[in-house]
Design a protein around this motif. Structure first.
Motif, PDB file in Angstrom:
ATOM      1  N   THR A  87      -6.195   1.542   3.261  1.00 40.37           N
ATOM      2  CA  THR A  87      -4.851   1.811   3.761  1.00 40.37           C
ATOM      3  C   THR A  87      -4.004   0.553   3.725  1.00 40.37           C
ATOM      4  O   THR A  87      -2.887   0.543   3.195  1.00 40.37           O
ATOM      5  CB  THR A  87      -4.913   2.344   5.210  1.00 40.37           C
ATOM      6  OG1 THR A  87      -5.602   3.604   5.232  1.00 40.37           O
ATOM      7  CG2 THR A  87      -3.513   2.543   5.763  1.00 40.37           C
TER       8      THR A  87
ATOM      9  N   MET B 208      -0.820  -0.591   1.171  1.00 40.35           N
ATOM     10  CA  MET B 208       0.395  -0.260   1.919  1.00 40.35           C
ATOM     11  C   MET B 208       1.643  -0.831   1.261  1.00 40.35           C
ATOM     12  O   MET B 208       2.693  -0.200   1.237  1.00 40.35           O
ATOM     13  CB  MET B 208       0.278  -0.762   3.366  1.00 40.35           C
ATOM     14  CG  MET B 208       1.407  -0.315   4.266  1.00 40.35           C
ATOM     15  SD  MET B 208       1.558   1.495   4.379  1.00 40.35           S
ATOM     16  CE  MET B 208       0.148   1.885   5.416  1.00 40.35           C
TER      17      MET B 208
ATOM     18  N   ALA C  93      -1.671   4.601  -0.241  1.00 40.27           N
ATOM     19  CA  ALA C  93      -2.095   4.158   1.088  1.00 40.27           C
ATOM     20  C   ALA C  93      -2.139   5.332   2.062  1.00 40.27           C
ATOM     21  O   ALA C  93      -3.057   5.452   2.874  1.00 40.27           O
ATOM     22  CB  ALA C  93      -1.151   3.072   1.608  1.00 40.27           C
TER      23      ALA C  93
ATOM     24  N   PHE D  94      -5.159   7.604   2.254  1.00 42.24           N
ATOM     25  CA  PHE D  94      -6.267   7.129   3.098  1.00 42.24           C
ATOM     26  C   PHE D  94      -5.904   7.194   4.582  1.00 42.24           C
ATOM     27  O   PHE D  94      -6.750   7.496   5.422  1.00 42.24           O
ATOM     28  CB  PHE D  94      -6.620   5.675   2.738  1.00 42.24           C
ATOM     29  CG  PHE D  94      -7.114   5.496   1.334  1.00 42.24           C
ATOM     30  CD1 PHE D  94      -8.369   5.958   0.957  1.00 42.24           C
ATOM     31  CD2 PHE D  94      -6.328   4.863   0.382  1.00 42.24           C
ATOM     32  CE1 PHE D  94      -8.824   5.782  -0.345  1.00 42.24           C
ATOM     33  CE2 PHE D  94      -6.774   4.693  -0.918  1.00 42.24           C
ATOM     34  CZ  PHE D  94      -8.028   5.157  -1.278  1.00 42.24           C
ATOM     35  N   PHE D  95      -4.631   6.891   4.900  1.00 37.85           N
ATOM     36  CA  PHE D  95      -4.235   6.823   6.301  1.00 37.85           C
ATOM     37  C   PHE D  95      -4.138   8.197   6.944  1.00 37.85           C
ATOM     38  O   PHE D  95      -4.393   8.339   8.145  1.00 37.85           O
ATOM     39  CB  PHE D  95      -2.890   6.093   6.418  1.00 37.85           C
ATOM     40  CG  PHE D  95      -2.514   5.733   7.826  1.00 37.85           C
ATOM     41  CD1 PHE D  95      -3.394   5.034   8.638  1.00 37.85           C
ATOM     42  CD2 PHE D  95      -1.269   6.082   8.347  1.00 37.85           C
ATOM     43  CE1 PHE D  95      -3.050   4.686   9.941  1.00 37.85           C
ATOM     44  CE2 PHE D  95      -0.923   5.744   9.641  1.00 37.85           C
ATOM     45  CZ  PHE D  95      -1.809   5.045  10.437  1.00 37.85           C
TER      46      PHE D  95
END
Length: 336
Positions: free
Chosen positions: A266, A270, A277, A280-281
């Motif tokens: 993440t 980012m 990102a 994954f977040f």
């Protein structure tokens, strides 16, 4: 030179801060897993966000950035923790969200913080303020939140400084008229998005509010559309990742390890690729909320997707009305 070595060299600027953020969550997170308190991981995750403000290769500047980032995160998060027993929802949640979105925008812009904007503080307030904690504030959660933030600052200062190949992030203190105008835009956009959500009787209002501030990080109408598209695409891909995790039916302990592992990519992407990102977040967000509140169930996935979609649309539309002047000077490195 091997391909993996070339990859590491090309991504060193992103890998080093990502490792620090990952360790900032892994240290307290592992302790929580050992004592069986996976429900507190949500507090640790938001505390570890302070590590994301530690990208500057200069020791003093990194410390200043992380202290200002910690002020934003801790003020918003602790406010949410203290108000959680009162059951924030509807207009009370909206009023708090407007306050912390505007406050965080002022701090981030005035001190040139990257990632910029109000996304993380606003999300911390909304998420921690809507957890079912009973009649009293979650003191253990508050302690976890604060300790993780402090660990993140310490890790930022423990890195090797001096001549560095690490790419710095330019910090620019924007003039007050621009800062206040941008904060006013955040205030107005969150108000519009929250009012629409309340009118439509959306159960999880926070998703719409958080989704609405994401496009504001861009400095033009095209930029907002692009960032909004990244938000939606990243959320949908993240849902696919989450469904794959659910298919494996891991235990709570394994889910905790998954959360710790997903924080690294993440942060690594980012700045380089916001949509990637978020893929994954998004699982991190939903998994940590479900561990803190098992009553949420699988419905939270669809609430997240629909809320983000509606929020992004409202954010783009409202920003076009309330802020017509381009803000290209704000666009670099921001996330929401």
């Amino acid at each position: 030179m091997a391909n993996w070595q070339l990859f590491l060299i090309a991504h060193i600027p992103e890998i080093r801060p990502a490792l620090r953020v990952g360790l900032g969550l892994a240290v307290p997170g592992a302790a929580l897993l050992v004592v069986g308190r996976t429900d507190l991981l949500v507090y640790a995750v938001f505390g570890s966000v302070v590590g994301m403000y530690g990208r500057d290769p200069r020791r003093l500047q990194r410390f200043k950035n992380q202290v200002h980032g910690a002020i934003m995160m801790l003020c918003a998060g602790i406010c949410g923790i203290m108000l959680a027993p009162f059951g924030l929802h509807g207009w009370s949640l909206l009023a708090g969200g407007m306050l912390w979105a505007a406050f965080s925008s002022v701090v981030a812009d005035r001190h040139g913080l990257k990632p910029g904007g109000a996304f993380f503080p606003l999300f911390a307030f909304c998420a921690l303020g809507t957890l079912p904690v009973g009649e009293h504030p979650a003191v253990d959660g508050l302690a976890t939140f604060v300790v993780t933030a402090l660990v993140s600052i310490l890790l930022g200062q423990a890195a090797k400084f001096g001549p560095s190949t690490e790419r710095g992030v330019e910090t620019i203190a924007f003039p007050w008229p621009n800062v206040l105008r941008r904060a006013g835009t955040y205030l107005a956009v969150v108000l519009v998005a929250g009012t629409v959500g309340i009118t439509l009787q959306v159960e999880h209002l926070q998703w719409i509010m958080v989704g609405a501030v994401v496009p504001l990080a861009a400095g033009s109408a095209r930029g907002r559309l692009k960032r909004g598209a990244h938000r939606i695409a990243g959320t949908l891909v993240g849902m696919g990742v989450l469904l794959g995790i659910y298919y494996l039916q891991p235990s709570e302990l394994m889910l905790g390890f998954v959360i710790l592992a997903l924080i690294f990519p993440t942060e690594a992407y980012m700045v380089r690729n916001y949509g990637l990102a978020l893929s994954f977040f998004t699982p991190v967000i939903i998994l940590m909320l479900q561990l803190a509140n098992p009553m949420l169930g699988d419905q939270v996935m669809w609430d997240c997707a629909i809320g983000n979609l509606l929020g992004v649309i409202l954010g783009i539309a409202a920003a076009a009305v309330f802020e017509r002047r381009p803000r290209t000077q704000y666009a670099s490195g921001a996330v929401g």
